[in-house]
Design an enzyme around this catalytic site. Sequence first.
Site, PDB file in Angstrom:
ATOM      1  N   ASP A 417       0.863  -1.182   0.000  1.00  0.00           N
ATOM      2  CA  ASP A 417       0.000   0.000   0.000  1.00  0.00           C
ATOM      3  C   ASP A 417       0.903   1.237   0.000  1.00  0.00           C
ATOM      4  O   ASP A 417       1.601   1.508   0.978  1.00  0.00           O
ATOM      5  CB  ASP A 417      -0.898  -0.022   1.244  1.00  0.00           C
ATOM      6  CG  ASP A 417      -1.898   1.109   1.272  1.00  0.00           C
ATOM      7  OD1 ASP A 417      -1.734   2.088   0.523  1.00  0.00           O
ATOM      8  OD2 ASP A 417      -2.851   1.033   2.077  1.00  0.00           O
ATOM      9  N   HIS A 418       0.857   1.996  -1.097  1.00  0.00           N
ATOM     10  CA  HIS A 418       1.769   3.133  -1.234  1.00  0.00           C
ATOM     11  C   HIS A 418       1.404   4.299  -0.319  1.00  0.00           C
ATOM     12  O   HIS A 418       2.171   5.261  -0.190  1.00  0.00           O
ATOM     13  CB  HIS A 418       1.810   3.601  -2.692  1.00  0.00           C
ATOM     14  CG  HIS A 418       3.158   4.074  -3.137  1.00  0.00           C
ATOM     15  ND1 HIS A 418       4.055   4.685  -2.290  1.00  0.00           N
ATOM     16  CD2 HIS A 418       3.768   4.021  -4.336  1.00  0.00           C
ATOM     17  CE1 HIS A 418       5.147   4.997  -2.948  1.00  0.00           C
ATOM     18  NE2 HIS A 418       5.016   4.595  -4.206  1.00  0.00           N
ATOM     19  N   ARG A 419       0.256   4.247   0.332  1.00  0.00           N
ATOM     20  CA  ARG A 419      -0.071   5.266   1.326  1.00  0.00           C
ATOM     21  C   ARG A 419       0.778   5.090   2.581  1.00  0.00           C
ATOM     22  O   ARG A 419       1.078   6.060   3.279  1.00  0.00           O
ATOM     23  CB  ARG A 419      -1.558   5.195   1.709  1.00  0.00           C
ATOM     24  CG  ARG A 419      -2.535   5.478   0.591  1.00  0.00           C
ATOM     25  CD  ARG A 419      -3.969   5.212   1.054  1.00  0.00           C
ATOM     26  NE  ARG A 419      -4.153   3.827   1.501  1.00  0.00           N
ATOM     27  CZ  ARG A 419      -5.283   3.353   2.026  1.00  0.00           C
ATOM     28  NH1 ARG A 419      -6.319   4.167   2.188  1.00  0.00           N
ATOM     29  NH2 ARG A 419      -5.380   2.096   2.387  1.00  0.00           N
TER      30      ARG A 419
END
Length: 446
Positions: A417-419
């Site tokens: 998850d790039h968040r």
Amino acid sequence: MPEYKQFPLADTAEGLTEAEILGWRIKPGDEVTVNQIVVEIETAKAAVELPIPWAGVVTELLVEPGQTVEVGAPILTVDVDPGGAAAPAPVTNGSAPADPQAAEEEMKPLVGYGSKTVVAKRRPRKTATATPEPVSEPVPEPEPMASVHTVSAPRGGYVPLAKPPVRKLAKELGVDLYDLTGTAEGGVITREDVRRAAEPASAAPAAPVAAGARERRVPVKGVRKATAQAMVASAFTAPHVTEFLTVDVTPMMELRQRLKTSPAFAGVKLTPLAFAAKAVCLAARRTPDVNAVWDDSGATAEIVYKDYVHLGIAAATPRGLVVPKIRDADAMSLVDLARALEDLTSTARDGKTTPEAMLGGTFTITNVGVFGVDTGTPIINPGESAILAVGAIRDMPWVVDGELAVRKVMQLSLSFDHRVIDGQQGSQFLADVGALLADPAVAITF
């Protein structure tokens, strides 16, 4: 006098709204005891056996196998005072008992399965009067009670006998059970009977096939429904990034062979997956972001870091994909992880994984290598931020000290998850896992 109670479908896991009836363990007329298993259901997470909280005699099964029922709906009627002195609860046009205490008892869910209030609905009972009124039309036969072998309404007084799995198979293959004669004892129809009926006659000429006649439609429910909903929610909520790494795992495989002869690993099934699990737990110490999760349920979004690893292992089962967890995997030794993996996979394969065993994961491994697949782009499980796919181990040409050699090689892929995880963090974690598999001695530096 009889005293009837209706058993509602219980909430066996947090958030459960419905379940499918897989099969009954009892039939009308059977005596049941307190906590006796009476039905097996399939929830969105697993197959679960339900006990009944009363003793008595089963009078009616309100739901047939294969049906999906909402939590709280009555599925079974029991006479808890057969032949006793208790006054019967008056019933009018299918309404609930007039006695408030009896109604309250009837609406209680199973102990330990939640506190959801249930509004029970009773099927109308047919009562005989002393002087029946004359009728001008033939009186229809009473509706038969449902049975574990009953597959549909009777035709001409005949009801084919088949167990729920056989009934389901017949539905999938488009076989009418009324056309079959059961070969098992008592005329019970078997799987083989259904399959024979589904086979086309060899001497029959090929008939024109209407559009859609060679298609099957299977309702989406149970584990498949839950998996689909979770994957769609994850794919369209978390911005996925996937990175890949090819690793020479020859040293790991050599260590595996040595450990298999060690007394500490006697009787333990030591698989490459166990090494991957240990590598993930070690690498997560240096990159804790992979073991965190994005939480935007409050007024302000937060990243929640977990100081433990509940390791999910994706497992293919006859009911679909499930992801049971190894609790506190980071605190386990390699031999403990190997034992836990063996227990987890055998339980999942037998369809005995409990709903609780699939809750609260922090990181997941999916072993696509067991299917001979090299790699993939796995979707993150909801509530987590990363998932590692472990590919097949193959003999491949590899350069070692400037010379070409045949080595044991595998591919890894990490979706994150790039968040929560930046490219640097995801790359570092994947590189650490690869280094630990390429040379297990690296573990002493972590």
